[in-house]
Design an enzyme around this catalytic site. Structure first.
Site, short mmCIF file in Angstrom:
data_model
loop_
_atom_site.label_atom_id
_atom_site.label_comp_id
_atom_site.label_asym_id
_atom_site.label_seq_id
_atom_site.Cartn_x
_atom_site.Cartn_y
_atom_site.Cartn_z
N ASP A 61 -50.67 10.55 19.43
CA ASP A 61 -49.97 9.42 20.05
C ASP A 61 -48.53 9.87 20.25
O ASP A 61 -48.07 10.85 19.63
CB ASP A 61 -50.07 8.15 19.21
CG ASP A 61 -49.78 6.92 20.05
OD1 ASP A 61 -49.19 7.06 21.14
OD2 ASP A 61 -50.14 5.80 19.64
C1 BGC Z 1 -48.97 4.00 22.40
C2 BGC Z 1 -50.09 4.63 23.18
C3 BGC Z 1 -49.60 5.09 24.53
C4 BGC Z 1 -48.45 6.03 24.33
C5 BGC Z 1 -47.86 6.54 25.62
C6 BGC Z 1 -47.73 4.85 22.37
O1 BGC Z 1 -46.65 4.12 21.89
O2 BGC Z 1 -49.40 3.75 21.08
O3 BGC Z 1 -51.15 3.72 23.33
O4 BGC Z 1 -50.64 5.67 25.25
O5 BGC Z 1 -47.41 5.36 23.63
O6 BGC Z 1 -47.19 5.53 26.27
#
Ligand code: BGC
Length: 757
Positions: A231
């Protein structure tokens, strides 16, 4: 002829390899042009394309390109329709091809453990089977365009509170039965190109460094072939994460590239491990770049599709006395800010730059219905405006019916933080009460990503829950309210009476360092059913303007050695006067549940029927539909016994059932030790006669003869037996005067007896 991925990686320098393991920047992957590895980009989903062309962020702060906002997962799950999710995935895949996006970050398949989780709107359900099946269709749809889907967030990421640091403490059986199948099903069925690890540690080890999750489970047990990505900003220890199987760090990080290089040079990381990670990333890059299609997408067509999907997602929770549908001649008061500015999605990284959001007010006018509008309350806050309330009440009293468009303001529900309570804004509750006092026909339409308490449920005539249904919401709800479309959504989660009833209530959200999943496997209806707790609306519930009759449920075999290939079928008839769709649900209920839930969803099929039309719905039941996960076996097994198969219109509206007796294929190993209780010995068919003989000789029989009447009253024979069954074998030394050597010999003898049988 192009070189194979392995050949390409073999020609990379250490520096190039290390750099491939993290992005070039926020959204783009690294390239090695000299070897024909181009640069590709990834973008957020899951219910639309959030491609950022300018300033990048992962919190929904900066704009992304205009795109179509489809129903969010909380809404699309209510369709109980695999085809709808497939269509949604296809539409997204096409948009990605048109915009040059290689991997779309979604679907998000975390389980809704508590209604408070700020990201519930991005997730499908409290049920792992429903989650997994819908996610598999979503993934297959996206990937049919040669664009990768990325399942997220792996794993046990069920709250926003301290999501980057708090360890989710979950036992293995709960993980396997509840929190992982939402990933497992799409991995096995649709092979997503990527899986994103979650921010949190799981049982003390960061998800991105968790060899058990990434190695043992994801890759070995399920056969995942794609790459694993962190993530955004989740990496804790880069080298350890690579060793555990987390291939790509996002966003790009030159600091950790250097750490990777150093670790290889000093022998702390093998080149083999690095190569493997790079191969997985390069394979995905080439898969996209070599299969570009000259896609263009028709924004209007996708907008219409989003609206048509939203219709399939609306859940008619209540409809008393024909409150709905509204008739064209009814003079209807439309009340509440959400009628004009509906909330159709949530905040954070999934936020889509939707340029055309349908509202009910315009659509009711467009379709020529007789409506008047009073705002009553704002859609963006809990501000109380006396004059606006009065005006709305006056209008409601002067109309034939009042529709209150209620919901959660945007800022109450978002990625990044959880809700503190489960209530609607006080101004909305007050207005609904006051409207009910002046109008008999009150309909409430809900716009929220997760359940809210509904204190007015018994007072109003109808409740239509739209969840966060995407940019076509206004059009869809208008058509549903006036009967131009027939509601067919079913709740993908239980709506409890109050927050305190939720099984995670005692543990939520933890102390900031740990989030203890104390309720274990009893999440959602698995808990409410076992506790026989009343709920506001049950899992799977949803009404229609027509009615459906369920025929008898038939199973292909009433007794079976091996469950594999068992089928159940049922005939469904539309017995009403309008066309409608029904999501028929199949639950498996062990006759002796013991420590298992009373019933679990194991099949669902949605059928659309014209009035009078019938169709037979079939369910295929694999072994897993009956299985439990055993830590002792390190795998799944089907406990032998009788099972009821329940076909229902909801988890609490079973219409037809059948029985099946299953001879389990594996038994739990049983070994007698000095600490085995006599009760456990009695449960073993092979040992029972032996033990009974012993007890008759030395146990309760003896007590019977010597016991005084007073003593017998204080502890009768049944009580003695029950107490004795709780005693371990070793206790026979103190209470039976049996020597240790004799007991050891007896233990050896009993184990031999068990082995022989
Ligand atoms: C989120 C993800 C997301 C990523 C990119 C993170 O904060 O948990 O779901 O895909 O950011 O934006």
């Amino acid at each position: 002829m192009r070189r194979s991925v392995s050949e390409i990686v073999a020609q990379m320098t250490l520096k190039e390899k290390a750099s491939m393991c993290s992005g070039k920047d926020f959204w783009r992957l690294e390239s090695v042009r000299r070897l024909g590895v181009p640069q590709v980009m990834v973008a957020d989903g899951p219910h639309g394309l959030r491609k950022q062309a300018g300033e990048a962020d992962h919190l929904g702060i900066n704009d992304s390109i205009p795109a179509v906002c489809f129903p969010t997962a909380c809404a699309s799950a209510a369709s109980f329709d695999r085809n709808l999710l497939r269509q949604l995935g296809e539409a997204l895949g096409q948009e990605c091809q048109a915009e040059g996006v290689a991997v779309l970050l979604g679907p998000a398949v975390n389980i809704k453990r508590s209604p408070l989780c700020g990201r519930n709107f991005e997730y499908f359900s409290e049920d792992p089977y429903l989650t997994g099946e819908l996610a598999a269709s979503h993934v297959a749809g996206v990937q049919s365009w040669n664009v990768g889907a990325c399942l997220k967030h792996f794993a046990a990421n069920n709250q926003e509170y301290h999501r980057q640091v708090a360890s989710s403490q979950v036992d293995e059986r709960t993980l396997r039965e509840i929190y992982l199948p939402g990933f497992e099903i799409p991995v096995r069925k649709a092979q997503p190109w990527a899986v994103m690890t979650s921010y949190n540690p799981v049982n003390g080890v960061y998800a991105g460094e968790n060899k058990h999750l990434l190695g043992d489970i994801l890759r070995r047990d399920w056969g995942f072939k794609g790459f694993v990505v962190s993530d955004w900003g989740a990496v804790n220890h880069r080298v350890n994460s690579l060793k555990a199987g987390m291939d790509l760090e996002m966003p790009g990080c030159r600091v950790t590239d250097k750490e990777i290089e150093r670790a290889v040079l000093t022998g702390r990381l093998s080149m083999k491990t690095l190569d493997e990670a790079v191969r997985r990333i390069v394979a995905a890059v080439l898969r996209f770049s070599e299969h570009r299609s000259p896609a263009v997408f028709d924004r209007q067509a996708h907008h219409d599709l989003a609206a048509a999907m939203a219709e399939q997602c609306g859940v008619l929770m209540k409809n008393q006395g024909g409150a709905l549908p509204l008739a064209p001649e009814d003079r209807v008061a439309l009340i509440g800010g959400f009628a004009k500015a509906p909330r159709c999605q949530g905040g954070g990284s999934s936020h889509i730059n939707a340029t055309e959001v349908d509202d009910a007010l315009s659509w009711a006018q467009k379709l020529g219905f007789k409506t008047e509008y009073a705002e009553g309350f704002s859609a963006v806050s809990d501000g109380r405006d006396e004059a606006a309330l009065d005006e709305a009440v006056r209008l409601a009293g002067a109309s034939d019916a009042a529709v209150v468009f209620a919901g959660l303001p945007d800022s109450w529900e978002s990625e990044g933080y959880d809700r503190r309570h489960m209530r609607l804004p006080a101004c909305q509750l007050e207005l609904i009460d006051r409207v009910c006092a002046v109008q008999k026909r009150v309909i409430v339409v809900l716009h929220c990503g997760s359940p809210v308490e509904l204190p007015f449920a018994d007072k109003v005539g109808a409740i239509l829950c739209m969840y966060l249904a995407g940019e076509g919401v206004g059009q869809a709800e208008t058509r549903l309210l006036w009967g131009r479309a027939n509601p067919s959504g079913k709740l993908p989660e239980t709506w409890p009476m109050r927050l305190q009833d939720n099984p995670s209530y005692l543990y939520w959200p933890g102390d900031g360092r740990t989030a203890v999943y104390g309720e274990g496997r009893f999440v959602g209806y698995r808990y409410y059913d076992k506790k026989e707790l009343g709920v506001r609306f049950a899992f799977g519930h949803g009404l229609s303007y027509t009615s459906f009759a369920y025929g008898p449920l038939r199973v292909s075999r009433a007794r079976t050695k091996d469950v594999e290939g068992l089928t159940a079928s049922i005939e469904i008839t539309n017995t009403g006067r309008v066309k409608g769709s029904e999501a028929v649900q199949l639950y498996v209920a062990p006759e002796k549940p013991g420590d298992r839930p009373l019933q679990e969803l194991r099949g669902f099929e949605k059928v659309t029927l014209a009035p009078g039309e019938k169709r037979t719905v079939r369910f295929k039941l694999p072994g897993r539909a009956f299985a439990v996960y055993s830590e002792t076996l390190g795998g799944w097994y089907v406990p032998q016994g009788g099972y009821r198969l329940l076909a229902g219109a909801s988890s609490r509206d079973v219409r037809s059932e059948a029985k099946v007796w299953v001879q389990g294929t594996r038994r739990l190993p049983f070994k007698v030790t000095m600490n085995t209780t006599l009760g456990q010995l009695m449960e073993q068919e092979k040992l029972r006669p032996l033990l009974q003989k012993y007890l008759d000789q030395y146990g309760s029989g003896q007590a019977k003869t010597n016991q005084s009447a007073v003593a017998a009253e204080a502890m009768n024979e049944d009580m003695q037996n029950a107490t004795m069954y709780e005693s371990p074998v070793r206790a026979l030394r103190s209470f039976g005067g049996v020597g240790s050597a004799r007991l050891q010999a007896a233990v050896w003898y009993l184990n031999r007896k068990l082995k022989k049988s």
